[in-house]
Design a protein around this motif. Sequence first.
Motif, PDB file in Angstrom:
ATOM      1  N   GLN A 184      16.680  -7.608  22.947  1.00 24.46           N
ATOM      2  CA  GLN A 184      17.712  -7.093  22.055  1.00 24.46           C
ATOM      3  C   GLN A 184      17.258  -5.852  21.298  1.00 24.46           C
ATOM      4  OE1 GLN A 184      18.340  -9.652  18.498  1.00 24.46           O
ATOM      5  NE2 GLN A 184      16.695 -10.925  19.318  1.00 24.46           N
ATOM      6  N   TRP A 185      15.954  -5.555  21.323  1.00 25.23           N
ATOM      7  CA  TRP A 185      15.445  -4.406  20.588  1.00 25.23           C
ATOM      8  C   TRP A 185      15.307  -3.165  21.480  1.00 25.23           C
ATOM      9  CZ3 TRP A 185      13.387  -9.341  19.817  1.00 25.23           C
ATOM     10  CH2 TRP A 185      13.631  -9.891  18.545  1.00 25.23           C
ATOM     11  N   CYS A 186      14.700  -3.333  22.666  1.00 26.17           N
ATOM     12  CA  CYS A 186      14.454  -2.164  23.512  1.00 26.17           C
ATOM     13  C   CYS A 186      15.185  -2.217  24.843  1.00 26.17           C
ATOM     14  CB  CYS A 186      12.954  -1.988  23.749  1.00 26.17           C
ATOM     15  SG  CYS A 186      12.227  -3.214  24.873  1.00 26.17           S
ATOM     16  N   GLY A 187      15.798  -3.355  25.171  1.00 19.94           N
ATOM     17  CA  GLY A 187      16.539  -3.475  26.413  1.00 19.94           C
ATOM     18  C   GLY A 187      15.698  -3.813  27.620  1.00 19.94           C
ATOM     19  N   GLY A 188      14.421  -4.027  27.416  1.00 17.77           N
ATOM     20  CA  GLY A 188      13.541  -4.353  28.531  1.00 17.77           C
ATOM     21  C   GLY A 188      13.781  -5.752  29.061  1.00 17.77           C
ATOM     22  N   PRO A 189      13.373  -6.030  30.300  1.00 18.01           N
ATOM     23  CA  PRO A 189      13.540  -7.379  30.862  1.00 18.01           C
ATOM     24  C   PRO A 189      12.626  -8.373  30.158  1.00 18.01           C
ATOM     25  CG  PRO A 189      12.240  -5.996  32.341  1.00 18.01           C
ATOM     26  CD  PRO A 189      12.744  -5.098  31.244  1.00 18.01           C
ATOM     27  N   THR A 190      13.058  -9.614  30.122  1.00 14.30           N
ATOM     28  CA  THR A 190      12.261 -10.649  29.463  1.00 14.30           C
ATOM     29  C   THR A 190      11.633 -11.576  30.489  1.00 14.30           C
ATOM     30  OG1 THR A 190      14.184 -12.110  29.244  1.00 14.30           O
ATOM     31  CG2 THR A 190      13.706 -10.640  27.393  1.00 14.30           C
ATOM     32  N   LYS A 191      10.536 -12.173  30.089  1.00 12.73           N
ATOM     33  CA  LYS A 191       9.945 -13.292  30.811  1.00 12.73           C
ATOM     34  C   LYS A 191      10.079 -14.518  29.919  1.00 12.73           C
ATOM     35  CE  LYS A 191       5.292 -12.236  29.063  1.00 12.73           C
ATOM     36  NZ  LYS A 191       3.875 -11.962  29.441  1.00 12.73           N
ATOM     37  N   HIS A 192       9.944 -15.694  30.491  1.00 12.15           N
ATOM     38  CA  HIS A 192      10.141 -16.923  29.723  1.00 12.15           C
ATOM     39  C   HIS A 192       8.879 -17.762  29.779  1.00 12.15           C
ATOM     40  CE1 HIS A 192      14.186 -15.480  30.775  1.00 12.15           C
ATOM     41  NE2 HIS A 192      14.503 -15.922  29.571  1.00 12.15           N
ATOM     42  N   LYS A 249       7.644 -24.278  22.400  1.00  9.39           N
ATOM     43  CA  LYS A 249       8.901 -24.102  23.118  1.00  9.39           C
ATOM     44  C   LYS A 249       8.860 -22.874  24.014  1.00  9.39           C
ATOM     45  CE  LYS A 249      12.053 -26.040  19.670  1.00  9.39           C
ATOM     46  NZ  LYS A 249      13.215 -25.736  18.814  1.00  9.39           N
ATOM     47  N   LEU A 250       9.665 -22.937  25.057  1.00  9.21           N
ATOM     48  CA  LEU A 250       9.860 -21.793  25.920  1.00  9.21           C
ATOM     49  C   LEU A 250      10.615 -20.718  25.154  1.00  9.21           C
ATOM     50  CD1 LEU A 250       9.274 -21.263  29.003  1.00  9.21           C
ATOM     51  CD2 LEU A 250      11.700 -21.766  29.378  1.00  9.21           C
ATOM     52  N   ARG A 251      10.130 -19.481  25.228  1.00  7.21           N
ATOM     53  CA  ARG A 251      10.765 -18.372  24.511  1.00  7.21           C
ATOM     54  C   ARG A 251      10.975 -17.187  25.449  1.00  7.21           C
ATOM     55  NH1 ARG A 251      11.953 -20.915  19.610  1.00  7.21           N
ATOM     56  NH2 ARG A 251      10.058 -21.744  18.649  1.00  7.21           N
ATOM     57  N   PRO A 252      12.034 -16.390  25.209  1.00  7.12           N
ATOM     58  CA  PRO A 252      12.183 -15.124  25.928  1.00  7.12           C
ATOM     59  C   PRO A 252      11.253 -14.077  25.292  1.00  7.12           C
ATOM     60  CG  PRO A 252      14.293 -15.951  25.075  1.00  7.12           C
ATOM     61  CD  PRO A 252      13.203 -16.685  24.380  1.00  7.12           C
ATOM     62  N   ILE A 253      10.383 -13.488  26.102  1.00  8.73           N
ATOM     63  CA  ILE A 253       9.419 -12.507  25.619  1.00  8.73           C
ATOM     64  C   ILE A 253       9.646 -11.206  26.375  1.00  8.73           C
ATOM     65  CG2 ILE A 253       6.976 -11.983  25.271  1.00  8.73           C
ATOM     66  CD1 ILE A 253       6.440 -15.003  25.498  1.00  8.73           C
ATOM     67  N   CYS A 254       9.794 -10.126  25.637  1.00  7.16           N
ATOM     68  CA  CYS A 254      10.040  -8.840  26.274  1.00  7.16           C
ATOM     69  C   CYS A 254       8.793  -8.377  27.025  1.00  7.16           C
ATOM     70  CB  CYS A 254      10.443  -7.792  25.235  1.00  7.16           C
ATOM     71  SG  CYS A 254      10.809  -6.169  25.958  1.00  7.16           S
ATOM     72  N   THR A 255       8.968  -7.969  28.290  1.00 14.30           N
ATOM     73  CA  THR A 255       7.835  -7.495  29.088  1.00 14.30           C
ATOM     74  C   THR A 255       7.478  -6.047  28.765  1.00 14.30           C
ATOM     75  OG1 THR A 255       9.357  -6.863  30.872  1.00 14.30           O
ATOM     76  CG2 THR A 255       8.388  -9.073  30.979  1.00 14.30           C
ATOM     77  N   ARG A 256       8.323  -5.396  27.962  1.00 14.57           N
ATOM     78  CA  ARG A 256       8.067  -3.998  27.632  1.00 14.57           C
ATOM     79  C   ARG A 256       7.464  -3.857  26.238  1.00 14.57           C
ATOM     80  NH1 ARG A 256      13.204  -0.348  28.097  1.00 14.57           N
ATOM     81  NH2 ARG A 256      12.892  -0.910  30.298  1.00 14.57           N
ATOM     82  N   CYS A 257       8.131  -4.440  25.209  1.00 16.94           N
ATOM     83  CA  CYS A 257       7.633  -4.270  23.833  1.00 16.94           C
ATOM     84  C   CYS A 257       6.908  -5.510  23.316  1.00 16.94           C
ATOM     85  CB  CYS A 257       8.763  -3.893  22.887  1.00 16.94           C
ATOM     86  SG  CYS A 257       9.966  -5.220  22.593  1.00 16.94           S
ATOM     87  N   GLY A 258       7.019  -6.624  24.031  1.00 15.30           N
ATOM     88  CA  GLY A 258       6.282  -7.826  23.654  1.00 15.30           C
ATOM     89  C   GLY A 258       6.928  -8.672  22.579  1.00 15.30           C
ATOM     90  N   LYS A 259       8.094  -8.266  22.074  1.00  9.23           N
ATOM     91  CA  LYS A 259       8.748  -9.042  21.023  1.00  9.23           C
ATOM     92  C   LYS A 259       9.342 -10.335  21.590  1.00  9.23           C
ATOM     93  CE  LYS A 259       9.797  -5.275  17.823  1.00  9.23           C
ATOM     94  NZ  LYS A 259      10.850  -4.559  17.066  1.00  9.23           N
ATOM     95  N   ILE A 260       9.368 -11.360  20.722  1.00 10.96           N
ATOM     96  CA  ILE A 260       9.888 -12.671  21.108  1.00 10.96           C
ATOM     97  C   ILE A 260      11.272 -12.851  20.488  1.00 10.96           C
ATOM     98  CG2 ILE A 260       9.500 -15.166  21.017  1.00 10.96           C
ATOM     99  CD1 ILE A 260       6.523 -14.554  20.628  1.00 10.96           C
TER     100      ILE A 260
END
Length: 267
Positions: A76-84, A92-103
């Motif tokens: 939601q911050w940079c638009g990059g794809p997430t990993k889970h 818990k399983l979280r969506p983590i941005c593969t570009r900026c690293g934010k959760i």
Amino acid sequence: MLKAVQILCCSSGLTRLTKTRNSSTVKLSTFSSPPSRKTLCFNPTRMSSSSLPGPDPVPKSPTFVSGDVRKIKFCQWCGGPTKHEIPDGEEKLRPICTRCGKIAYQNPKMVVGCLVEHEGKVLLCKRNIQPSHGLWTLPAGYLEVGESAAEGAMRETWEEAGAIVEVVSPFAQLDIPLIGQTYVIFLAKLKNLDFAPGPESLECRLFALDEIPFDSLAFSSIYVTLNLYLEDLRKGKVKFHYGTINKRPGSSPSDIRAFSLDYHLQP
């Protein structure tokens, strides 16, 4: 965190969710309720709808419930794809941005509203939107950033019923973990009788206590709130209530009796 919650519960008079049901049962219903009306079976730790099928109550929702995080595919911050993945130090399983690293964390929504009293009647609104279109509810909606819970409740009452009200006191907090919502309902009084339905309401009416349309209410939270209110009036003292509504997984919002309630305050 869990230890802190346990300490808070002990110090504030809250009971554990697993407390055994060994007290007498009181039925919650409206005054002069017709024989066909469904009632709630109530004791200090558990309430359940008498219309639930089967011999067992609805299973309790887990203490910690996460949404379907796999649906979050982009940051939601940079638009990059997430990993889970489960981040270090978490559970818990979280969506983590593969570009900026934010959760991306998913947090519950707070719904605020008013139980408006006037000369022995309560104000209800017939919904003009989904879910539960055409069913009755207390004026309530999502709390906005920048307002207090009481301010949000008064705003929602104005938007849905065109009513200007004065908040008297908090009446109930009802957590619904399965859908990630917490209801905070305030007792309120009309400042005048100039009310009318807003865009989200088909109709607004003051209902006498024995005319509340329990078979046409929109949500389990409203069903529970009104029953608690009527039971308080029957006992001669209105008090604050706190509980967890455990919705049956897969039930629709309008299936208002598909729940059980854990009541967390000492009687």
